[in-house]
Design a protein around this motif. Structure first.
Motif, short mmCIF file in Angstrom:
data_model
loop_
_atom_site.label_atom_id
_atom_site.label_comp_id
_atom_site.label_asym_id
_atom_site.label_seq_id
_atom_site.Cartn_x
_atom_site.Cartn_y
_atom_site.Cartn_z
N ILE B 28 25.93 -16.23 1.70
CA ILE B 28 25.16 -16.00 0.48
C ILE B 28 23.92 -15.21 0.87
N VAL B 29 23.70 -14.12 0.19
CA VAL B 29 22.52 -13.30 0.45
C VAL B 29 21.62 -13.47 -0.77
N ASP B 30 20.43 -13.99 -0.55
CA ASP B 30 19.58 -14.32 -1.68
C ASP B 30 18.28 -13.51 -1.63
N GLY B 31 18.20 -12.54 -2.50
CA GLY B 31 16.95 -11.78 -2.68
C GLY B 31 16.45 -11.11 -1.42
N ILE B 32 17.35 -10.47 -0.69
CA ILE B 32 16.96 -9.87 0.58
C ILE B 32 16.24 -8.54 0.32
N ARG B 33 15.23 -8.27 1.14
CA ARG B 33 14.36 -7.14 0.87
C ARG B 33 13.89 -6.55 2.19
N LYS B 34 13.91 -5.24 2.29
CA LYS B 34 13.36 -4.60 3.47
C LYS B 34 12.68 -3.29 3.08
N TYR B 35 11.36 -3.26 3.32
CA TYR B 35 10.63 -2.01 3.11
C TYR B 35 10.23 -1.49 4.47
N PHE B 36 10.52 -0.22 4.72
CA PHE B 36 10.07 0.38 5.98
C PHE B 36 8.74 1.07 5.74
N PRO B 37 7.72 0.69 6.50
CA PRO B 37 6.42 1.34 6.29
C PRO B 37 6.43 2.78 6.79
N ILE B 38 5.74 3.64 6.10
CA ILE B 38 5.52 5.00 6.59
C ILE B 38 4.07 5.05 7.02
N ARG B 39 3.87 5.27 8.29
CA ARG B 39 2.50 5.30 8.79
C ARG B 39 2.06 6.74 8.96
N ALA B 40 0.77 6.94 8.73
CA ALA B 40 0.25 8.29 8.91
C ALA B 40 -1.23 8.21 9.18
N GLY B 41 -1.77 9.33 9.56
CA GLY B 41 -3.21 9.40 9.74
C GLY B 41 -3.64 8.89 11.10
N VAL B 42 -4.93 9.04 11.35
CA VAL B 42 -5.48 8.67 12.65
C VAL B 42 -5.39 7.17 12.87
N LEU B 43 -5.60 6.42 11.82
CA LEU B 43 -5.66 4.97 11.96
C LEU B 43 -4.29 4.34 11.86
N ASN B 44 -3.26 5.20 11.68
CA ASN B 44 -1.89 4.70 11.63
C ASN B 44 -1.73 3.68 10.50
N ARG B 45 -2.36 3.97 9.39
CA ARG B 45 -2.25 3.03 8.30
C ARG B 45 -0.96 3.25 7.55
N THR B 46 -0.49 2.20 6.91
CA THR B 46 0.71 2.32 6.10
C THR B 46 0.34 3.05 4.81
N VAL B 47 0.91 4.24 4.64
CA VAL B 47 0.56 4.99 3.44
C VAL B 47 1.59 4.81 2.35
N ALA B 48 2.81 4.46 2.74
CA ALA B 48 3.84 4.27 1.74
C ALA B 48 4.94 3.42 2.35
N GLU B 49 5.88 3.04 1.53
CA GLU B 49 6.98 2.24 2.03
C GLU B 49 8.29 2.80 1.51
N VAL B 50 9.27 2.86 2.40
CA VAL B 50 10.60 3.21 1.94
C VAL B 50 11.28 1.92 1.51
N LYS B 51 11.62 1.86 0.24
CA LYS B 51 12.24 0.63 -0.26
C LYS B 51 13.73 0.72 0.01
N ALA B 52 14.10 0.43 1.26
CA ALA B 52 15.48 0.64 1.68
C ALA B 52 16.43 -0.36 1.05
N VAL B 53 16.03 -1.62 1.08
CA VAL B 53 16.83 -2.66 0.44
C VAL B 53 15.86 -3.47 -0.40
N ASP B 54 16.09 -3.47 -1.70
CA ASP B 54 15.10 -4.02 -2.60
C ASP B 54 15.70 -5.15 -3.43
N ASP B 55 15.51 -6.38 -2.95
CA ASP B 55 15.91 -7.55 -3.71
C ASP B 55 17.41 -7.55 -4.03
N ILE B 56 18.19 -7.69 -3.00
CA ILE B 56 19.64 -7.71 -3.18
C ILE B 56 20.16 -9.13 -3.01
#
Lengths: 300, 361
Positions: B28-56
């Motif tokens: 049983i797979v219950d509400g599985i979710r995986k966002y991959f962060p996209i990091r950028a900039g000097v501080l390597n901050r997360t600027v966006a997320e790839v919503k690869a698997v979103d609540d399945i």
């Protein structure tokens, strides 16, 4: 062989197909190396050079440190001096044989140490990635920022002369390039599905590194390391030439070249002999590494 | 929704490894979710997320084959890797035969790894080029504590099972095998830990058609012999129809439709499924598809469209689709015969002009 053929073989009434000849990885390498005569010749040459250095005390016709003011700078083939004499009248052949001991040590030991250390750092950086990679590879980049000769001179200068310090210097200089090669090879392997498949079996990282990663990283690293042997010999010679390596009167190819350079107009051929020894040894190592690269490729 | 004749749910034969009983889903797979962060900039901050698997959420019954289809980049492979714990999930639970996976009280990861194995898509990169295939197969059992001799014997037995003469092939390197043979080795390796659920991630997609058929037949045979459950991921709709009992359609990291294979193929509810099915090549040249049913690339999963994620490409798009995301319904409580679609057009009273009228009490 196609699947269809495999199936027809499987369906054939012959009960036991003959077992395929078991050939280990290194057995395969030897099979490919067997007909590569250039590489074989160079391997023989290296063995010859190593043996002559090891057995220098028995082979050398004279004491390499015994000088003679009467026989300074004799030409090649002068009486009993097969390769002539140097500026202090010491027998060149004897010095060359003894010098090979130091020079080969300088070529091989730092490369071995650097391969172990640099290879380990590179594999760790490549496998773990991210922050670990950042930390290790940026540190290596600092070393890369200096030309290798300059770096060697700087380290050697601060450590002082002597064989041990010279080897240490060369090791430090050689670690970054080996680390880089190992890191690149590892990060390529790391993204292959077979590493994921191994992780999916529940294998520990150590087991994956040793069974799946090292075996694939080994050949590029070993081949690259073998090219560094000649570079290491030349660097060591350069350090000795600058007076930062072994000190006179120790026989060392680089040092001999350095001291004989003043006599280049008197005895150009004799002065060139240590250089020829360095050249031949480096070329032999380079050609062997080239041959090894081909032989270690399973798909060849 | 047309109700097909109810077929009894596939119930697996008795298995000594069974813990939860035949009615308990294998996974049983219950509400599985995986966002991959996209990091950028000097501080390597997360600027966006790839919503690869979103609540399945979904489940796989014992002994069934669940097909997962969708375009490239819709998150199929990420989902497979999440199930295998090759990628850590951000959220959600996995329940393997009644036991929670990875939590302190549930099955340990090691147990999951024995029960769940995966066949990878790329038969070239999924085998270590420097290991003879016998060793590749024997690696898993060795890791799990089998002696080298036992593991090798097991590897040879498995090779015979997947149709490779062990005497001929055991010592070969992967580059000495054809694509089909390599995929057989991959299957043997996945079976080496005696798993109950096999995830086949595009396992036959790279093979030519005749070899693909052989491998599919092999998979069917193995499933019966070894009492396996399959999650079959593919973009080849014909193959999925052939092998699956139920089908799950993914779009941009979400499930858009799930149901029994015949209902999905004969009566697709979601316009995306309809478009996918329209892309299939027909055997009949008269039924040529002139216009591409789906134009353009799927939207960027970094910034998925508002509301229904499919609205940018949907021919029936209305205002409600932009405003509100349609739900799929409670998948985990639905029966295996239920056919669910995440589309406003099938939900009564959703506000879409094509939606069925709400049922008045």
């Amino acid at each position: 062989m196609t699947d269809a053929l495999a199936n027809s073989l499987a369906a054939a009434p012959v009960q036991s197909a003959p077992a395929a000849r078991v050939r280990s990885y290194w057995g395969g390498v030897w099979q490919r190396l067997r007909y590569d005569y250039v590489t074989l010749f160079c391997i023989a040459l290296i063995i010859l050079i190593v043996l002559s250095a090891v057995f220098a005390p028995w082979l050398a016709p004279f004491d390499p440190y015994k000088s003679s003011m009467a026989h300074r700078l004799r030409p090649i083939g002068y009486r009993q001096f097969l390769l002539g004499t140097d500026e202090q009248g010491r027998d060149m052949l004897s010095r060359l044989l003894y010098g090979g001991r130091v020079s080969l040590l300088m070529g091989i030991v730092p490369v071995l140490l650097a391969t172990l250390v640099g290879g380990m750092f590179g594999v760790v950086a490549g496998y773990y990635g991210r922050k670990v990679n950042m930390g290790i590879m940026r540190t290596m980049d600092i070393f890369f920022a200096f030309p290798s000769v300059l770096l060697a001179v700087a380290i050697s200068g601060s450590l002082g002369g002597g064989i041990t310090n010279q080897m240490l210097t060369l090791t430090v200089v050689l670690i970054p390039p080996i680390c880089r090669v190992a890191e690149t090879a590892t990060s390529q392997v790391r993204n292959m599905d077979f590493v994921d498949a191994a992780r999916a079996t529940g294998a520990s990282t150590t087991s994956i590194l040793f069974t799946h990663v090292l075996i694939n990283v080994m050949s590029p690293v070993l081949v690259y390391a073998s090219t560094l042997v000649s570079i290491s010999i030349i660097l060591a010679s350069g350090l000795s030439f600058l007076g930062l390596g072994v000190s006179p009167p120790t026989a060392d190819w680089g040092l001999m070249l350095s001291t004989l350079r003043q006599s280049i107009y008197v005895q150009p051929l004799v002065s060139a002999i240590p250089g020829v020894a360095i050249l031949v040894t480096s070329i032999a190592f380079n050609l062997v590494s080239d041959g090894l690269r081909q032989a270690m490729d399973v798909k060849a | 929704m047309t109700q097909m004749a109810l077929s009894p749910p596939p119930v697996a034969a008795e298995d000594p490894r069974d813990r939860g009983g035949p009615a308990q889903p294998m996974l049983i797979v219950d509400g599985i979710r995986k966002y991959f962060p996209i990091r950028a900039g000097v501080l390597n901050r997360t600027v966006a997320e790839v919503k690869a698997v979103d609540d399945i959420s979904f489940y796989v019954l014992k002994g069934e084959t669940l097909g997962i289809v969708g375009e490239s980049g819709c998150g199929k492979s990420t989902l497979a890797r999440l199930l295998m714990h090759l990628v850590d999930r951000d959220e959600g639970h996995l329940i393997l035969d009644g036991d929670l996976v990875g939590e302190e009280t549930g099955v340990p990861l090691d147990g999951l790894r024995r029960a769940l194995q995966m066949v990878f898509q790329d038969s070239y990169s999924s085998l270590n080029p420097r290991l003879p295939i016998e060793q590749s197969i024997a690696y898993g059992p060795k890791v799990q504590g089998a002696s080298s001799k036992v593991a090798k014997a097991q590897a040879r037995a498995l090779m015979e099972k997947v149709g490779l003469k062990a005497n001929l092939f055991a010592q070969r390197y992967p580059h000495e095998l054809s694509g089909g043979q390599k995929q057989r080795v991959n299957i043997a390796r996945a079976l080496a830990l005696d798993p109950r659920l096999l995830i086949l991630d595009e396992a036959v997609s790279a093979l030519d058609k005749s070899v693909e058929a052989q491998v599919l037949n092999l998979l069917e045979d193995l499933k019966k012999q070894l009492n396996l459950t399959y999650i079959f991921i593919s973009h080849d709709l014909h193959v999925v129809r052939y092998i699956s009992d139920r089908v799950l359609v993914m779009y941009l990291g979400q499930v858009v439709e799930i149901g029994p294979v015949d209902q999905i193929y004969e009566d697709p509810q979601h316009p995306y499924t309809q478009a996918l099915l329209a892309c299939r090549l027909s055997m009949d040249p008269e039924e040529r598809v002139e216009a591409a049913p789906l134009a353009g690339d799927p939207p960027n999963p970094v910034n998925p469209p508002s509301g229904c994620r499919f609205h940018t490409r949907c021919p029936f798009m209305e205002d409600v689709c932009m405003a509100k995301a349609p739900g799929l319904g409670d998948v985990l409580r639905s029966s295996a015969d239920d056919h669910l679609a995440a589309c406003h057009m099938v939900h009564p009273g959703s506000g879409h002009s094509r939606a069925p009228l709400p049922v008045r009490a």
